[in-house]
Scaffold this active site. Structure first.
Site, PDB file in Angstrom:
ATOM      1  N   ASP A 157      14.958  76.900 -16.170  1.00  0.00           N
ATOM      2  CA  ASP A 157      15.570  77.788 -17.147  1.00  0.00           C
ATOM      3  C   ASP A 157      15.854  79.097 -16.408  1.00  0.00           C
ATOM      4  O   ASP A 157      15.313  79.317 -15.313  1.00  0.00           O
ATOM      5  CB  ASP A 157      14.604  78.012 -18.312  1.00  0.00           C
ATOM      6  CG  ASP A 157      15.163  78.939 -19.370  1.00  0.00           C
ATOM      7  OD1 ASP A 157      16.391  78.955 -19.553  1.00  0.00           O
ATOM      8  OD2 ASP A 157      14.373  79.653 -20.006  1.00  0.00           O
TER       9      ASP A 157
ATOM     10  N   ASP B 215      16.388  82.666 -18.217  1.00  0.00           N
ATOM     11  CA  ASP B 215      15.788  83.839 -18.846  1.00  0.00           C
ATOM     12  C   ASP B 215      14.274  83.714 -18.916  1.00  0.00           C
ATOM     13  O   ASP B 215      13.740  82.738 -19.445  1.00  0.00           O
ATOM     14  CB  ASP B 215      16.360  84.032 -20.251  1.00  0.00           C
ATOM     15  CG  ASP B 215      17.850  84.323 -20.211  1.00  0.00           C
ATOM     16  OD1 ASP B 215      18.226  85.298 -19.550  1.00  0.00           O
ATOM     17  OD2 ASP B 215      18.623  83.569 -20.822  1.00  0.00           O
TER      18      ASP B 215
END
EC number: 3.1.3.5
Length: 560
Positions: A52, A54
Site C-alpha cells: 500500500d 499511504d
C-alpha cells in the site's frame, strides 16, 4: 572442523537454548528493528511483495499531518453551518488512539476488548466510570456487530476524526447556548442527534480527502508532512532481486507520482554510488485507484493510465503485464494473473487492518504484514517504564503471600484493599504513559479490540516494513507459543498426581500406553472372531500429522 546444525540437532545437549536459559534473547534483533510474528512465515516461499502507499511506503509525520486533516475538516464543518467557535480547537495528539468505537446513539468514544466489554468510556473530554457508565451500558458491554450504531475508528486517517468527535460532543454538551440531551443536543426548537452529527463529520472527512485541499497542501510541503527514508530504495531493490514487487494504492496517479517521486528523490540509486532510478523501476506492477477493500472482491475495471496527463485511457486493459505501464483499478485476482502468483505466494504490506489486511487475508489467502507506526512508542513505554510492570508483579506476589496458607476452611479474610488501590494506581499510571486513552493494544491486563484484530489477521507486524531489511529473505519467521493461563503460570516441573483429587488424571492419552492396552483390547474382543471391522482401534501416528504453524504445508506435499 565445524559441526553442522543437523549433527548438533541429534544431541539435545548441544541445542543453543540448553546452553543458557535466556539464550534466545541474544539472537533477537534490537526491539526497534524487530518484526513480530503471529503466524509462522517462511520468507523463501514469498514470490511477490505487495505494498500500500499511504501510511506504508509513505509514512505521514505525526502530529503535523493529523493537525492538517483536523483543521481542514473543522473548516468544512463551519462552512456548512457549524459554530465558528469550533475554529478555536487544535488537534491534541495525546487524546486519541486508533481502534476506538464511536457510539452514535449516546455520542461516546469507547475503548473495548475483543468481545465488546468496555475498557474506557469518554463523553467529549469527560471520562465516565462506574454507575454513570452502567446507566447507558448496563453490563458494560456493547454489541459490536450493531454497525448501524457503533462505528470503529480503526485507521490512522481516523485519528483527526476521533479527536474532532470528542471536541464536538464536549462543545455541544457544555456550551450554554445548547441544551444537552441523552442522544444529542437542542438549540431552541432545533434538535441534532449524535448520529446526525457523526454523519456530518464522516461526510466532511470524505470531502476533505476526495474534493478538498488535503492532498494539495500535502504535496505543497512534502518535507513537512511525509517521512523520507534513505533505506527504502535499498530494500525494494533487494526484494526485486528475489521476487516481484507491486504497488496497489487507492490514491490517484497524479498524487501517487508526486509522493513516490519524493520518497525516491535521492542523488543515488539503491546504494550510494549507484545511479539514480525513477520510482517506477522498483516495481513490476503499479496499480492506482484500487478502491480497496472492493479490490479484494469483485474489483473494478482494469484500465491503463496515461502517465503524461494522469488521465485514463478508454477501454478495459486485457493484455499481458508490461513493464513501466501504470494501471488503474483492477482486483486482487488481476494481480495474481498478471504476476503469475497465487494466494500464499504474496506478502501484502499495509497499514489498514480492514482495507489491507483483513480482506487480503480472508478473500485471497495472501500472507499479511501490518504496519503499525504507533508500535515504536508502545515499545518505548514497554521498555522505559519497566519499573511499573515490575511493581505490578510485586503486588501480585504480595497478594499471593496473603492467601498462601488459606483454603476453604479458613475464616480469615485478609485486608487487600490497600494492595487493590495500589494496583489500580500503578495500572492507571502505566495507561497514561501511552496517552489519555491508554495503549493501542491493552487497558491494564486486558487486550483491546485492535490488538485482537492484529493477532487474528496479521501474520507479521512491525512499526515499519523497513525492518525487513534486517532479515535475510530465507528467514523463517516462527510464531511463539500462545500460552493459556494454565501454561503461562505453571512451571515445567514434574508433579505427582493424586488420583483421588484428580480422577481424570489417570486418563493417560499418550502413546506410551498403547502396548499395554493392546492386551486389554485383545481381552475385550477375543470372543468376536468371525466378523470384525477393518480397524478395531486407532493407531498412534508415526509421522507428523498435526499442523504446527511452521509454514511448511507445500514441503509436506512434495515429500509425499
Amino acid at each position: 572442523m565445524t559441526t553442522s546444525w543437523s549433527d548438533r540437532l541429534q544431541n539435545a545437549a548441544d541445542m543453543p537454548a540448553n546452553m543458557d536459559k535466556h539464550a534466545l534473547k541474544k539472537y533477537r534483533r534490537e526491539a526497534y528493528h524487530r518484526v513480530f510474528v503471529n503466524r509462522s512465515l517462511a520468507m523463501e516461499k514469498i514470490k511477490c511483495f505487495g505494498f500500500d502507499m499511504d501510511y506504508t511506503l509513505a509514512v505521514y509525520k505525526s502530529p503535523e499531518y493529523e493537525s492538517l486533516g483536523f483543521e481542514l475538516t473543522v473548516e468544512r464543518l463551519v462552512s456548512i453551518g457549524y459554530p465558528q467557535e469550533l475554529l478555536s480547537f487544535a488537534y491534541d495528539s495525546t487524546f486519541p488512539t486508533r481502534g476506538l468505537v464511536f457510539d452514535t446513539l449516546y455520542g461516546n468514544l469507547l475503548k473495548v476488548d475483543a468481545y465488546g466489554n468496555l475498557l474506557v468510556c469518554a463523553h467529549g473530554f469527560n471520562f465516565i466510570r462506574g454507575p454513570e457508565t452502567r446507566e447507558q451500558y448496563p453490563n458494560k458491554f456493547i454489541q459490536r456487530d450493531d454497525t448501524e450504531r457503533f462505528y470503529i475508528l480503526n485507521t490512522l486517517f481516523n485519528l483527526p476524526e476521533t479527536y474532532l468527535l470528542a471536541c464536538l460532543v464536549d462543545f455541544f454538551t457544555n456550551c450554554p447556548r445548547y441544551t444537552s440531551c441523552e442522544t444529542g443536543f437542542k438549540d431552541g426548537d432545533l434538535f441534532m442527534s449524535y448520529r446526525s452529527m457523526f454523519q456530518d463529520v464522516r461526510d466532511a472527512v470524505d470531502w476533505v480527502h476526495y474534493k478538498g485541499s488535503l492532498k494539495e497542501k500535502t504535496v505543497e510541503n512534502l518535507e513537512k508532512y511525509v517521512v523520507k527514508d534513505g533505506k527504502l530504495p535499498l530494500l525494494l531493490s533487494r526484494m526485486k532481486e528475489v521476487g516481484k514487487v507491486f504497488l496497489a494504492t487507492n490514491s490517484d496517479y497524479k498524487y501517487t507520482d508526486k509522493i513516490m517521486t519524493y520518497l525516491f528523490d535521492f542523488p543515488h540509486g539503491p546504494k550510494p554510488g549507484s545511479s539514480h532510478r525513477p520510482w517506477q523501476s522498483y516495481f513490476d506492477l503499479i496499480l492506482v485507484d484500487a478502491r480497496k477493500p472492493l479490490f479484494f472482491g469483485e474489483g473494478t475495471v482494469l484500465r491503463q493510465v496515461d502517465t503524461k496527463t494522469g488521465k485514463l485511457k478508454i477501454g478495459t486493459y486485457t493484455g499481458p503485464l508490461q513493464h513501466g505501464i501504470v494501471y488503474s483499478g483492477g482486483s486482487s485476482d488481476t494481480v495474481c494473473d498478471l504476476l503469475g502468483a497465487k494466494g500464499k505466494d504474496i506478502l501484502y504490506i499495509g497499514d489498514h487492518i480492514f482495507g489491507d489486511i483483513l480482506k487480503s487475508k480472508k478473500r485471497q489467502g495472501w500472507r499479511t504484514f501490518l504496519v503499525i507506526p504507533e508500535l515504536a512508542q508502545e515499545l518505548h513505554v514497554w521498555t522505559d517504564k519497566s519499573s511499573l510492570f515490575e511493581e505490578l508483579q510485586s503486588l501480585d506476589i504480595f497478594l499471593a503471600e496473603l492467601y498462601k496458607h488459606l483454603d476453604s476452611s479458613s475464616n480469615e479474610r485478609p485486608d487487600i484493599s490497600s494492595i487493590q488501590r495500589r494496583i489500580k494506581k500503578v495500572t492507571h499510571d502505566m495507561d497514561m504513559c501511552y496517552g489519555m486513552m491508554g495503549s493501542l493494544f491493552r487497558s491494564g491486563s486486558r487486550q483491546t479490540l485492535f490488538a485482537s484484530q492484529v493477532m487474528r489477521y496479521a501474520d507479521l507486524y512491525a512499526a515499519s516494513f523497513i525492518n525487513l531489511l534486517y532479515y535475510p529473505f530465507s528467514y523463517l519467521f516462527r510464531a511463539a507459543h500462545v500460552l493459556m493461563p494454565h501454561e503461562s503460570t505453571v512451571e515445567h516441573t514434574h508433579v505427582d498426581i493424586n488420583e483421588m483429587e484428580s480422577p481424570l488424571a489417570t486418563r493417560n492419552r499418550t502413546s506410551v500406553d498403547f502396548k499395554d492396552t493392546d492386551y486389554k483390547r485383545h481381552q475385550l474382543t477375543r470372543s468376536i472372531s468371525e466378523i470384525k471391522p477393518p480397524n478395531l482401534f486407532p493407531l498412534a501416528p508415526q509421522e507428523i500429522t498435526h499442523c504446527h504453524d511452521e509454514d511448511d504445508d507445500e514441503e509436506e506435499e512434495e515429500e509425499e
